[in-house]
Motif scaffolding. Sequence first.
Motif, PDB file in Angstrom:
ATOM      1  N   VAL A  75       0.815  -1.242   0.061  1.00  0.00           N
ATOM      2  CA  VAL A  75       0.159   0.059  -0.011  1.00  0.00           C
ATOM      3  C   VAL A  75       0.777   1.261  -0.334  1.00  0.00           C
ATOM      4  CG1 VAL A  75      -1.522   1.268   1.594  1.00  0.00           C
ATOM      5  CG2 VAL A  75      -1.941  -1.028   1.236  1.00  0.00           C
ATOM      6  N   LEU A  76       0.589   2.109  -0.949  1.00  0.00           N
ATOM      7  CA  LEU A  76       1.153   3.613  -0.756  1.00  0.00           C
ATOM      8  C   LEU A  76      -0.041   4.602  -0.423  1.00  0.00           C
ATOM      9  CD1 LEU A  76       3.305   5.554  -1.539  1.00  0.00           C
ATOM     10  CD2 LEU A  76       2.816   5.773  -3.650  1.00  0.00           C
ATOM     11  N   ASP A  77       0.313   5.337   0.676  1.00  0.00           N
ATOM     12  CA  ASP A  77      -0.689   6.502   0.991  1.00  0.00           C
ATOM     13  C   ASP A  77      -0.406   7.797   0.778  1.00  0.00           C
ATOM     14  OD1 ASP A  77      -2.543   7.651   2.476  1.00  0.00           O
ATOM     15  OD2 ASP A  77      -2.234   7.028   4.406  1.00  0.00           O
ATOM     16  N   ALA A  86      -3.411   5.492   7.888  1.00  0.00           N
ATOM     17  CA  ALA A  86      -2.357   4.371   8.439  1.00  0.00           C
ATOM     18  C   ALA A  86      -2.893   3.493   9.784  1.00  0.00           C
ATOM     19  CB  ALA A  86      -1.048   5.029   8.449  1.00  0.00           C
ATOM     20  N   VAL A  87      -3.208   4.559  10.858  1.00  0.00           N
ATOM     21  CA  VAL A  87      -3.555   3.806  11.887  1.00  0.00           C
ATOM     22  C   VAL A  87      -4.662   2.409  11.670  1.00  0.00           C
ATOM     23  CG1 VAL A  87      -4.449   3.820  14.289  1.00  0.00           C
ATOM     24  CG2 VAL A  87      -2.981   5.635  13.346  1.00  0.00           C
ATOM     25  N   PRO A  88      -5.644   2.582  11.280  1.00  0.00           N
ATOM     26  CA  PRO A  88      -6.494   1.573  10.965  1.00  0.00           C
ATOM     27  C   PRO A  88      -5.940   0.428  10.041  1.00  0.00           C
ATOM     28  CG  PRO A  88      -7.501   3.484   9.724  1.00  0.00           C
ATOM     29  CD  PRO A  88      -6.225   3.790  10.548  1.00  0.00           C
ATOM     30  N   LEU A  89      -5.184   0.892   9.212  1.00  0.00           N
ATOM     31  CA  LEU A  89      -4.445  -0.101   8.334  1.00  0.00           C
ATOM     32  C   LEU A  89      -3.540  -1.103   9.071  1.00  0.00           C
ATOM     33  CD1 LEU A  89      -3.665   1.887   5.150  1.00  0.00           C
ATOM     34  CD2 LEU A  89      -5.470  -0.033   5.360  1.00  0.00           C
ATOM     35  N   THR A  90      -2.955  -0.245  10.204  1.00  0.00           N
ATOM     36  CA  THR A  90      -2.028  -1.476  11.185  1.00  0.00           C
ATOM     37  C   THR A  90      -2.826  -2.503  11.548  1.00  0.00           C
ATOM     38  OG1 THR A  90      -2.400  -0.147  12.922  1.00  0.00           O
ATOM     39  CG2 THR A  90      -0.702   0.696  11.844  1.00  0.00           C
ATOM     40  N   TYR A 100       3.430  -1.067   3.765  1.00  0.00           N
ATOM     41  CA  TYR A 100       3.114   0.294   3.797  1.00  0.00           C
ATOM     42  C   TYR A 100       3.879   1.372   3.820  1.00  0.00           C
ATOM     43  CZ  TYR A 100       0.464   4.265   5.484  1.00  0.00           C
ATOM     44  OH  TYR A 100       0.153   5.722   5.464  1.00  0.00           O
ATOM     45  N   GLU A 101       3.489   2.309   2.722  1.00  0.00           N
ATOM     46  CA  GLU A 101       4.602   3.309   2.631  1.00  0.00           C
ATOM     47  C   GLU A 101       3.527   4.701   2.790  1.00  0.00           C
ATOM     48  OE1 GLU A 101       7.740   3.516   2.800  1.00  0.00           O
ATOM     49  OE2 GLU A 101       8.162   1.429   1.881  1.00  0.00           O
ATOM     50  N   GLY A 102       3.937   5.599   3.453  1.00  0.00           N
ATOM     51  CA  GLY A 102       3.133   6.965   3.495  1.00  0.00           C
ATOM     52  C   GLY A 102       4.092   8.264   3.133  1.00  0.00           C
ATOM     53  N   VAL A 103       3.427   8.823   2.336  1.00  0.00           N
ATOM     54  CA  VAL A 103       4.129  10.231   1.861  1.00  0.00           C
ATOM     55  C   VAL A 103       3.376  11.382   2.161  1.00  0.00           C
ATOM     56  CG1 VAL A 103       5.745   8.758   0.270  1.00  0.00           C
ATOM     57  CG2 VAL A 103       3.414  10.018  -0.676  1.00  0.00           C
ATOM     58  N   ASP A 104       3.862  12.520   2.239  1.00  0.00           N
ATOM     59  CA  ASP A 104       3.401  13.927   2.582  1.00  0.00           C
ATOM     60  C   ASP A 104       3.956  14.912   2.728  1.00  0.00           C
ATOM     61  OD1 ASP A 104       0.168  14.416   3.713  1.00  0.00           O
ATOM     62  OD2 ASP A 104       1.606  15.787   4.448  1.00  0.00           O
ATOM     63  N   PRO A 105       4.014  16.084   2.338  1.00  0.00           N
ATOM     64  CA  PRO A 105       4.808  17.222   2.182  1.00  0.00           C
ATOM     65  C   PRO A 105       4.972  17.996   3.513  1.00  0.00           C
ATOM     66  CG  PRO A 105       2.765  18.133   1.184  1.00  0.00           C
ATOM     67  CD  PRO A 105       2.404  16.566   1.331  1.00  0.00           C
TER      68      PRO A 105
END
Length: 278
Positions: A75-77, A86-90, A100-105
């Motif tokens: 998953v890429l968020d 992300a928390v519910p996906l854990t 899981y990878e999460g990206v944000d500015p």
Amino acid sequence: MNAQVGNRVAVHQPLLSTQEEQRLSVIMETVERNRFLPAPTPENVFVGDGDYRAIGAEYLGHFVRLGGLKPSHRVLDVGCGIGRMAVPLTQYLDGEASRYEGVDPVKDGIEWCVQNITSVYPHFRFCQIDLAHELYNPGGALGGHEVVLPFSDASFDFIAMVSVATHLPIAEIAAYSREIRRLLSPVGRLFMTTFLVLDGDLERENARPKFVPGKDPGTWYGAPDAPLAAIGFDRNLVEQAVREAGLQIECVSLGHWRGIDSMHYQDVVIATSPGKAA
């Protein structure tokens, strides 16, 4: 085959089994009730209104029921913010098979996620992408039309963009769509929320936001003094951007922002890689 189903244009696909639906419902309830799961203090939640856990649990349900998310998916968020998705996906993703990878500015959100989520769930990783955004990262080094994410081709099975396209000009939605096309596996899906302005939506008394014409044709602002706070587009503009990126639109589900019955607020677009198996 596509079919018109109420507010939705959908591709016929198998429903969740009774066992899968029961498991999902238990996980969603757990996410809402388990006070030991990570959650930021309300004053640190810089994006999105409402209950942090409840909205995260809601979208987990949409990811699975609408988007076809599986526990084994990579998953890429995109626009992970402060970890609301992300928390519910854990609690749903398989700790051995998934990724899981999460990206944000926004640096502060990424730092919170690393400290509070990765420290407990090491297969959840977060990275700041220094893209400029007039509201969330005005000093960013790169323009959104130049977006390139630090992952290899075809490395994700599910890519989420929740409340991202609602804050981007159409040229940047197109740029993200092209990058997502590169990153999706042959069986991958994009789950993107947006505001699609259809005929009659602007006349609906209960519509929230109340859109007014933007500076470009087919563009609509929820707050003219801050255009990217809530931006909508004629439906054909968004669908064209997604298709021209090389993605296939599988489902469009309309949201209740326009004052209709729906399970979700923003509109949802599900798109797939052209290599998706039949």
